[in-house]
Design a protein around this motif. Structure first.
Motif, PDB file in Angstrom:
ATOM      1  N   CYS A 182      -7.904  37.405  12.658  1.00  0.00           N
ATOM      2  CA  CYS A 182      -7.793  36.233  13.582  1.00  0.00           C
ATOM      3  C   CYS A 182      -6.883  35.107  13.129  1.00  0.00           C
ATOM      4  CB  CYS A 182      -8.969  36.257  14.750  1.00  0.00           C
ATOM      5  SG  CYS A 182      -9.311  35.143  16.103  1.00  0.00           S
ATOM      6  N   GLY A 183      -6.523  34.302  14.603  1.00  0.00           N
ATOM      7  CA  GLY A 183      -6.163  32.497  13.202  1.00  0.00           C
ATOM      8  C   GLY A 183      -7.175  32.055  13.633  1.00  0.00           C
ATOM      9  N   ASP A 184      -8.484  32.059  14.977  1.00  0.00           N
ATOM     10  CA  ASP A 184     -10.331  31.735  14.039  1.00  0.00           C
ATOM     11  C   ASP A 184      -9.779  30.055  14.724  1.00  0.00           C
ATOM     12  OD1 ASP A 184     -11.093  33.407  12.047  1.00  0.00           O
ATOM     13  OD2 ASP A 184      -9.735  32.210  10.426  1.00  0.00           O
ATOM     14  N   GLY A 238     -11.109  20.833  19.390  1.00  0.00           N
ATOM     15  CA  GLY A 238     -11.428  22.575  19.150  1.00  0.00           C
ATOM     16  C   GLY A 238     -12.384  22.529  17.474  1.00  0.00           C
ATOM     17  N   PHE A 239     -11.986  23.609  17.649  1.00  0.00           N
ATOM     18  CA  PHE A 239     -13.005  24.043  16.261  1.00  0.00           C
ATOM     19  C   PHE A 239     -11.964  25.416  15.638  1.00  0.00           C
ATOM     20  CE2 PHE A 239     -16.554  22.799  18.802  1.00  0.00           C
ATOM     21  CZ  PHE A 239     -17.197  21.373  17.166  1.00  0.00           C
ATOM     22  N   VAL A 240     -11.667  25.410  14.601  1.00  0.00           N
ATOM     23  CA  VAL A 240     -11.558  26.217  13.606  1.00  0.00           C
ATOM     24  C   VAL A 240     -12.672  27.416  12.354  1.00  0.00           C
ATOM     25  CG1 VAL A 240      -9.749  27.263  11.761  1.00  0.00           C
ATOM     26  CG2 VAL A 240      -9.137  25.754  12.799  1.00  0.00           C
ATOM     27  N   VAL A 241     -12.721  28.229  12.963  1.00  0.00           N
ATOM     28  CA  VAL A 241     -14.209  28.789  12.546  1.00  0.00           C
ATOM     29  C   VAL A 241     -14.091  30.274  12.106  1.00  0.00           C
ATOM     30  CG1 VAL A 241     -16.836  29.255  13.068  1.00  0.00           C
ATOM     31  CG2 VAL A 241     -15.655  27.097  14.158  1.00  0.00           C
ATOM     32  N   ARG A 242     -13.722  30.460  11.026  1.00  0.00           N
ATOM     33  CA  ARG A 242     -13.180  31.841  10.608  1.00  0.00           C
ATOM     34  C   ARG A 242     -14.703  32.650  11.631  1.00  0.00           C
ATOM     35  NH1 ARG A 242     -11.548  33.411   4.434  1.00  0.00           N
ATOM     36  NH2 ARG A 242     -11.632  31.344   3.787  1.00  0.00           N
ATOM     37  N   ARG A 243     -13.756  34.558  11.876  1.00  0.00           N
ATOM     38  CA  ARG A 243     -14.523  35.012  12.628  1.00  0.00           C
ATOM     39  C   ARG A 243     -15.927  35.474  12.608  1.00  0.00           C
ATOM     40  NH1 ARG A 243     -11.674  36.971  16.913  1.00  0.00           N
ATOM     41  NH2 ARG A 243     -13.243  39.014  17.307  1.00  0.00           N
ATOM     42  N   ARG A 244     -15.774  36.114  11.254  1.00  0.00           N
ATOM     43  CA  ARG A 244     -17.365  36.230  10.923  1.00  0.00           C
ATOM     44  C   ARG A 244     -17.913  35.228  10.783  1.00  0.00           C
ATOM     45  NH1 ARG A 244     -15.698  35.624   4.609  1.00  0.00           N
ATOM     46  NH2 ARG A 244     -15.953  32.862   3.868  1.00  0.00           N
ATOM     47  N   GLU A 245     -17.940  34.011  11.216  1.00  0.00           N
ATOM     48  CA  GLU A 245     -19.397  33.835  11.331  1.00  0.00           C
ATOM     49  C   GLU A 245     -19.161  32.764  12.466  1.00  0.00           C
ATOM     50  OE1 GLU A 245     -20.773  28.359  10.358  1.00  0.00           O
ATOM     51  OE2 GLU A 245     -18.784  29.542   9.554  1.00  0.00           O
ATOM     52  N   LEU A 246     -18.233  32.776  13.564  1.00  0.00           N
ATOM     53  CA  LEU A 246     -17.970  32.562  14.659  1.00  0.00           C
ATOM     54  C   LEU A 246     -19.066  34.008  15.681  1.00  0.00           C
ATOM     55  CD1 LEU A 246     -17.286  31.057  17.323  1.00  0.00           C
ATOM     56  CD2 LEU A 246     -15.566  32.368  17.401  1.00  0.00           C
ATOM     57  N   ALA A 248      17.640  33.089  10.994  1.00  0.00           N
ATOM     58  CA  ALA A 248      15.979  32.512  11.949  1.00  0.00           C
ATOM     59  C   ALA A 248      15.043  33.918  12.040  1.00  0.00           C
ATOM     60  CB  ALA A 248      16.854  32.352  12.788  1.00  0.00           C
ATOM     61  N   MET A 249      14.107  33.865  12.126  1.00  0.00           N
ATOM     62  CA  MET A 249      12.911  34.957  11.973  1.00  0.00           C
ATOM     63  C   MET A 249      12.078  34.770  13.464  1.00  0.00           C
ATOM     64  SD  MET A 249      11.483  35.414   7.910  1.00  0.00           S
ATOM     65  CE  MET A 249      10.097  34.272   8.032  1.00  0.00           C
ATOM     66  N   PRO A 250      12.419  36.308  13.860  1.00  0.00           N
ATOM     67  CA  PRO A 250      11.687  36.181  15.064  1.00  0.00           C
ATOM     68  C   PRO A 250       9.957  35.419  14.909  1.00  0.00           C
ATOM     69  CG  PRO A 250      11.954  38.720  14.387  1.00  0.00           C
ATOM     70  CD  PRO A 250      12.722  37.798  13.738  1.00  0.00           C
ATOM     71  N   GLY A 251       9.693  35.434  16.735  1.00  0.00           N
ATOM     72  CA  GLY A 251       8.124  35.255  17.172  1.00  0.00           C
ATOM     73  C   GLY A 251       7.887  33.212  16.316  1.00  0.00           C
ATOM     74  N   TYR A 252       6.886  32.993  16.261  1.00  0.00           N
ATOM     75  CA  TYR A 252       6.547  31.714  15.686  1.00  0.00           C
ATOM     76  C   TYR A 252       5.039  32.065  14.847  1.00  0.00           C
ATOM     77  CZ  TYR A 252       2.052  32.450  18.401  1.00  0.00           C
ATOM     78  OH  TYR A 252       0.497  32.777  18.651  1.00  0.00           O
ATOM     79  N   GLY A 253       5.583  30.681  13.716  1.00  0.00           N
ATOM     80  CA  GLY A 253       4.098  30.987  12.884  1.00  0.00           C
ATOM     81  C   GLY A 253       3.234  29.723  12.875  1.00  0.00           C
ATOM     82  N   TRP A 254       2.173  30.333  12.966  1.00  0.00           N
ATOM     83  CA  TRP A 254       0.554  29.123  12.709  1.00  0.00           C
ATOM     84  C   TRP A 254       0.409  28.763  11.237  1.00  0.00           C
ATOM     85  CZ3 TRP A 254      -0.065  33.766  14.301  1.00  0.00           C
ATOM     86  CH2 TRP A 254      -1.182  34.685  14.004  1.00  0.00           C
ATOM     87  N   ILE A 255      -0.321  27.823  11.291  1.00  0.00           N
ATOM     88  CA  ILE A 255      -0.742  27.209   9.955  1.00  0.00           C
ATOM     89  C   ILE A 255      -2.223  26.759  10.368  1.00  0.00           C
ATOM     90  CG2 ILE A 255      -1.113  25.706   7.564  1.00  0.00           C
ATOM     91  CD1 ILE A 255       1.701  26.592   7.830  1.00  0.00           C
ATOM     92  N   PHE A 256      -3.194  27.406  10.554  1.00  0.00           N
ATOM     93  CA  PHE A 256      -4.714  26.689  11.022  1.00  0.00           C
ATOM     94  C   PHE A 256      -6.005  25.987  10.021  1.00  0.00           C
ATOM     95  CE2 PHE A 256      -4.911  28.803  14.991  1.00  0.00           C
ATOM     96  CZ  PHE A 256      -3.330  28.485  16.063  1.00  0.00           C
ATOM     97  N   PRO A 257      -5.568  24.171   9.293  1.00  0.00           N
ATOM     98  CA  PRO A 257      -6.575  24.357   8.041  1.00  0.00           C
ATOM     99  C   PRO A 257      -8.409  24.938   8.809  1.00  0.00           C
ATOM    100  CG  PRO A 257      -5.654  22.507   9.210  1.00  0.00           C
ATOM    101  CD  PRO A 257      -5.351  23.278   9.854  1.00  0.00           C
ATOM    102  N   VAL A 258      -9.354  25.362   7.560  1.00  0.00           N
ATOM    103  CA  VAL A 258     -10.636  25.776   7.779  1.00  0.00           C
ATOM    104  C   VAL A 258     -11.187  25.098   6.962  1.00  0.00           C
ATOM    105  CG1 VAL A 258     -11.918  27.897   7.606  1.00  0.00           C
ATOM    106  CG2 VAL A 258      -9.520  28.561   7.721  1.00  0.00           C
ATOM    107  N   GLY A 259     -11.078  23.956   6.543  1.00  0.00           N
ATOM    108  CA  GLY A 259     -11.871  23.057   6.651  1.00  0.00           C
ATOM    109  C   GLY A 259     -13.196  23.575   4.733  1.00  0.00           C
ATOM    110  N   ASP A 260     -12.694  24.258   4.842  1.00  0.00           N
ATOM    111  CA  ASP A 260     -14.206  25.105   3.368  1.00  0.00           C
ATOM    112  C   ASP A 260     -12.904  25.541   2.387  1.00  0.00           C
ATOM    113  OD1 ASP A 260     -11.275  27.431   4.249  1.00  0.00           O
ATOM    114  OD2 ASP A 260     -13.443  29.148   4.420  1.00  0.00           O
TER     115      ASP A 260
END
Length: 423
Positions: A50-52, A103-111, A218-230
């Motif tokens: 997940c992107g969390d 919003g929040f960024v939360v690892r799924r193992r915790e959420l 160019a590559m297909p799609g889009y990228g994401w970077i989500f800070p987790v805070g840990d």
């Protein structure tokens, strides 16, 4: 002599899967005083690809469940940083009369453990390490499931008046009941991992809308970077099946190249992820049908409840789980299942037009040339990208007609003229 078979467990509602949709369903049913049993094949805490990222819609559902106070130690963020064509725009979540502007960024193992635990506190019974291996049917009516305890290998029966299918995107249990994906609808393909980063607590999640490899191609799609805070960041890349050559795309290659070309300020060492990348395919836009039988219903990813605009599924998992819990509560109160049969109509009213517009958009951005031109034009205007954010996150307001609403309604008017593809 063989040991006698365990006596069947009996409950009002059996929920197959303890992820966001299943745990939310169990929460609201238990809160209403109903007997509910959840079977989850993994043991919490468990990892999930997940992107969390939790958008304002998801935060609102968690707040309604009384859980946001337990997220205070997790990473809260203010909005989206869009990066493309040498331009960077930081876009705050909009003010909204219903949803919060964070919003929040939360690892799924915790959420996921958090929501499941709250359901148990309210009275739900949770069996982890327990897989629903096949439905129990009597005269064509689903009356429960045979479940298997993975530790001992013991099989037993759980009998229920209603069964909720919430076992995720692959939904083996749903397929056993005849659910299938409409292949004319978009499907998401994504891969993610984690890296250490000095910017692990940035107030922005980031989306790269013009992804290129180390050779500048160019590559297909889009990228994401989500800070987790840990100390870490969630880094991933995804694309839609509307991209003509998606079957031939090597997602591991995309992940490697994106990590190597991500903005330097993240401090990513592409050769040092904190875990192996994992990925999967995600049915979107309510693409799974049927969603309901006389005594069973599918929610969350098992029903294809993922937004094609942004790949977000947690909020719709919570929302569909809550919707179904309310219908089941009414069905149990009346002694018949007629209330549950309103589910497809409620889904259509709540998400139908929005997801149709999203499907049309997904076809457009599946063309790399169109995608590059749209992002090139869009990144020239902050106000344009602000309302794009509102549309993509499904945060349009009913109380006023601004640029976002006007643009969306214009697109929706056109989509209404296009016949739905055959199921």
């Amino acid at each position: 002599m063989a040991s006698p078979a365990p006596a069947p467990e009996r409950t009002d509602v059996l929920v197959i899967g303890g992820g966001p949709a299943g745990s939310a369903t169990a929460h609201w049913l238990a809160r209403a005083g109903r007997d509910v049993v959840v079977v989850e094949k993994k043991t919490f805490p468990r990892e999930k690809t997940c992107g969390d990222g939790l958008t304002p819609r998801a935060v609102k559902q968690l707040d309604d469940m009384g859980l946001t106070s337990q997220l205070d130690h997790t990473h809260r963020y203010d909005g989206l940083r869009a990066v493309a064509h040498g331009i960077t725009l930081e876009l705050k979540w909009p003010e909204h009369p219903v949803y919060p502007s964070h919003g929040f960024v939360v690892r799924r193992r915790e959420l996921d453990a958090l929501v499941a635990d709250r359901a148990v506190e309210l009275g739900a019974v949770l069996h982890t390490g327990t897989e629903a291996v096949r439905p129990i049917q009597r005269d064509g009516i689903v009356t429960g499931a045979v479940v298997k305890e993975k530790g001992s290998g013991t099989e037993r029966e759980v009998h229920a008046r209603y069964v909720v299918v919430a076992d995720g995107a692959n939904s083996r249990f749903g397929r056993a009941l005849g659910t299938a994906r409409n292949r004319t609808y978009p499907m998401g393909i994504a891969i993610r991992t984690y890296y250490e980063s000095p910017l692990h607590d940035e107030p922005w999640i980031e989306s790269a809308l013009d992804v290129r490899d180390r050779e500048g191609r160019a590559m297909p799609g889009y990228g994401w970077i989500f800070p987790v805070g840990d100390g870490t960041i969630n880094v991933g890349i995804g694309l839609l099946s509307t991209f003509k050559g998606y079957r031939d795309v090597n997602t591991t290659h995309l992940m490697t190249e994106f990590a190597a070309t991500a903005p330097a300020y993240w401090g990513i060492d592409p050769d040092a992820p904190t875990c192996a990348p994992t990925g999967g395919r995600i049915p979107m836009a309510q693409s799974i049908s049927p969603k309901i039988g006389p005594t069973w219903v599918a929610v969350g990813d098992a029903a294809g409840s993922v937004n094609p605009f942004n790949g977000e599924g947690i909020d719709y998992a919570y929302e569909t789980g809550r919707m179904v819990a309310e219908l089941l509560d009414e069905s149990l109160a009346t002694g018949n299942g007629m209330a549950l049969q309103r589910y497809p109509a409620l889904i259509a009213d709540e998400y139908g037009l929005y997801f149709r517009v999203a499907r049309l958009f997904s076809v457009l951005i599946g063309n790399p040339v169109v995608m590059r031109e749209l992002t090139r034009v869009g990144m020239q205007s902050r106000s344009l990208m602000e309302w794009v954010l509102r549309i993509m996150a499904n945060l349009l307001r009913d109380d006023e007609l601004g640029p976002a609403e006007a643009a969306y309604r214009a697109a929706a008017a056109l989509v209404r003229l296009v016949p739905e593809p055959a199921a």
